[in-house]
Design an enzyme around this catalytic site. Structure first.
Site, mmCIF file in Angstrom:
data_model
loop_
_atom_site.group_PDB
_atom_site.id
_atom_site.type_symbol
_atom_site.label_atom_id
_atom_site.label_comp_id
_atom_site.label_asym_id
_atom_site.label_seq_id
_atom_site.Cartn_x
_atom_site.Cartn_y
_atom_site.Cartn_z
ATOM 1 N N THR A 12 0.832 -1.199 0.000
ATOM 2 C CA THR A 12 0.000 0.000 0.000
ATOM 3 C C THR A 12 0.868 1.251 0.000
ATOM 4 O O THR A 12 2.016 1.215 0.455
ATOM 5 C CB THR A 12 -0.941 0.043 1.234
ATOM 6 O OG1 THR A 12 -1.835 1.155 1.106
ATOM 7 C CG2 THR A 12 -0.170 0.199 2.537
ATOM 8 N N ASN A 13 0.317 2.330 -0.517
ATOM 9 C CA ASN A 13 0.934 3.652 -0.386
ATOM 10 C C ASN A 13 0.086 4.535 0.514
ATOM 11 O O ASN A 13 0.374 5.709 0.688
ATOM 12 C CB ASN A 13 1.085 4.317 -1.764
ATOM 13 C CG ASN A 13 2.343 3.858 -2.469
ATOM 14 O OD1 ASN A 13 3.388 3.697 -1.845
ATOM 15 N ND2 ASN A 13 2.242 3.612 -3.760
ATOM 16 N N ALA A 15 -0.851 6.097 3.640
ATOM 17 C CA ALA A 15 -0.175 6.360 4.917
ATOM 18 C C ALA A 15 -1.069 6.022 6.109
ATOM 19 O O ALA A 15 -0.596 5.506 7.120
ATOM 20 C CB ALA A 15 0.262 7.822 4.980
ATOM 21 N N LYS A 17 -3.422 3.683 6.300
ATOM 22 C CA LYS A 17 -3.459 2.225 6.448
ATOM 23 C C LYS A 17 -2.152 1.707 7.036
ATOM 24 O O LYS A 17 -2.153 0.853 7.923
ATOM 25 C CB LYS A 17 -3.682 1.552 5.095
ATOM 26 C CG LYS A 17 -5.105 1.491 4.627
ATOM 27 C CD LYS A 17 -5.125 0.576 3.414
ATOM 28 C CE LYS A 17 -6.438 0.590 2.680
ATOM 29 N NZ LYS A 17 -6.398 -0.322 1.527
ATOM 30 N N ASP A 73 -7.757 -5.494 0.724
ATOM 31 C CA ASP A 73 -8.754 -4.722 0.015
ATOM 32 C C ASP A 73 -9.939 -4.660 0.955
ATOM 33 O O ASP A 73 -10.250 -5.631 1.646
ATOM 34 C CB ASP A 73 -9.142 -5.349 -1.322
ATOM 35 C CG ASP A 73 -9.916 -4.352 -2.200
ATOM 36 O OD1 ASP A 73 -9.680 -3.134 -2.072
ATOM 37 O OD2 ASP A 73 -10.757 -4.789 -2.999
ATOM 38 N N TYR A 153 -15.201 6.506 4.641
ATOM 39 C CA TYR A 153 -16.596 6.671 5.078
ATOM 40 C C TYR A 153 -16.729 6.785 6.602
ATOM 41 O O TYR A 153 -17.836 6.754 7.128
ATOM 42 C CB TYR A 153 -17.441 5.488 4.582
ATOM 43 C CG TYR A 153 -17.517 5.384 3.072
ATOM 44 C CD1 TYR A 153 -18.529 6.024 2.364
ATOM 45 C CD2 TYR A 153 -16.575 4.650 2.359
ATOM 46 C CE1 TYR A 153 -18.606 5.926 0.979
ATOM 47 C CE2 TYR A 153 -16.637 4.550 0.972
ATOM 48 C CZ TYR A 153 -17.654 5.195 0.292
ATOM 49 O OH TYR A 153 -17.714 5.107 -1.082
ATOM 50 N N ARG A 180 -10.463 -3.817 9.642
ATOM 51 C CA ARG A 180 -9.039 -4.010 9.353
ATOM 52 C C ARG A 180 -8.329 -4.571 10.583
ATOM 53 O O ARG A 180 -7.503 -5.459 10.484
ATOM 54 C CB ARG A 180 -8.400 -2.695 8.897
ATOM 55 C CG ARG A 180 -6.996 -2.898 8.342
ATOM 56 C CD ARG A 180 -6.438 -1.677 7.637
ATOM 57 N NE ARG A 180 -7.181 -1.399 6.427
ATOM 58 C CZ ARG A 180 -7.979 -0.342 6.262
ATOM 59 N NH1 ARG A 180 -8.106 0.552 7.209
ATOM 60 N NH2 ARG A 180 -8.617 -0.159 5.133
#
Length: 194
Positions: A12-13, A15, A17, A73, A153, A180
């Site tokens: 991922t990029n 930040a 996450k 995802d 969201y 997550r």
């Protein structure tokens, strides 16, 4: 004596996450994002499932950079919209988070069914093995934005058992109860026992 941190690549990029996942995985892991390994490619996400997109991203990193890697995802699935926006959550409106929330709230105008869930699927490629981990948090969509924190969201999603949105709960609480967090907890448990 200091113990070596285990390095693992998170495809991922984002930040937000990276920060969230590093906090959940804790001190024993050094979580590297795509920039840290020199990956600037826009990795395709063309699957119509969360698992498919997560696998696509992890496989790209493994094939092109050789690292053991995990990718996720996730998205918001709204009951009254037959699971939409789902895998299209990030690009639902063609704009950013504000536009996505506006479109979703518009679609829910006049609907009493406000149930929804955030779902995350993590794909881990380690050695020759592939593992999938899933986390879900149920809740509901409220009619207006509340709170400054979080992303996506978060300002319109109230998780079950709470009367505050993800954006109002703060990262400490969110990192404990989110979709997550649930998927990353499973990942962490697996990695610690590996």
């Amino acid at each position: 004596m200091t113990t070596m941190k285990r390095k693992i690549v998170f495809a991922t990029n984002n930040a937000h996450k990276l920060e969230e996942v590093a906090a959940i995985l804790g001190e024993e892991f050094e979580v590297l994002g795509l920039r840290a390994i020199g990956c600037t490619a826009d990795i395709p996400e063309t699957s119509d499932t969360f698992a498919g997109n997560a696998l696509q991203k992890a496989q790209y990193v493994k094939e092109h950079y050789g690292y053991d890697c995990f990718a996720d995802d996730s998205g918001l699935e709204v009951d009254a919209l037959n699971g939409a926006p789902g895998v299209y959550s990030a690009r639902y409106s063609g704009g950013g988070s504000e536009e996505n929330m506006t479109k979703l709230l518009h679609k829910l105008t006049g609907k009493s069914e406000r149930g929804a869930q955030f779902r995350t699927v993590i794909a881990l490629l380690i050695g020759e093995e592939t593992h999938l981990f899933e986390g879900i948090v149920r809740g509901s969509i409220i009619g207006e934005r509340r709170g400054e924190g979080g992303f996506g969201y978060d300002p319109i999603f109230v998780p079950e058992g709470y009367d505050l949105t993800f954006a109002q709960l703060g990262s400490e609480v969110k990192n404990r109860i989110s979709h997550r967090a649930k998927a990353v907890e499973q990942l962490a448990k697996f990695l610690r026992n590996d």
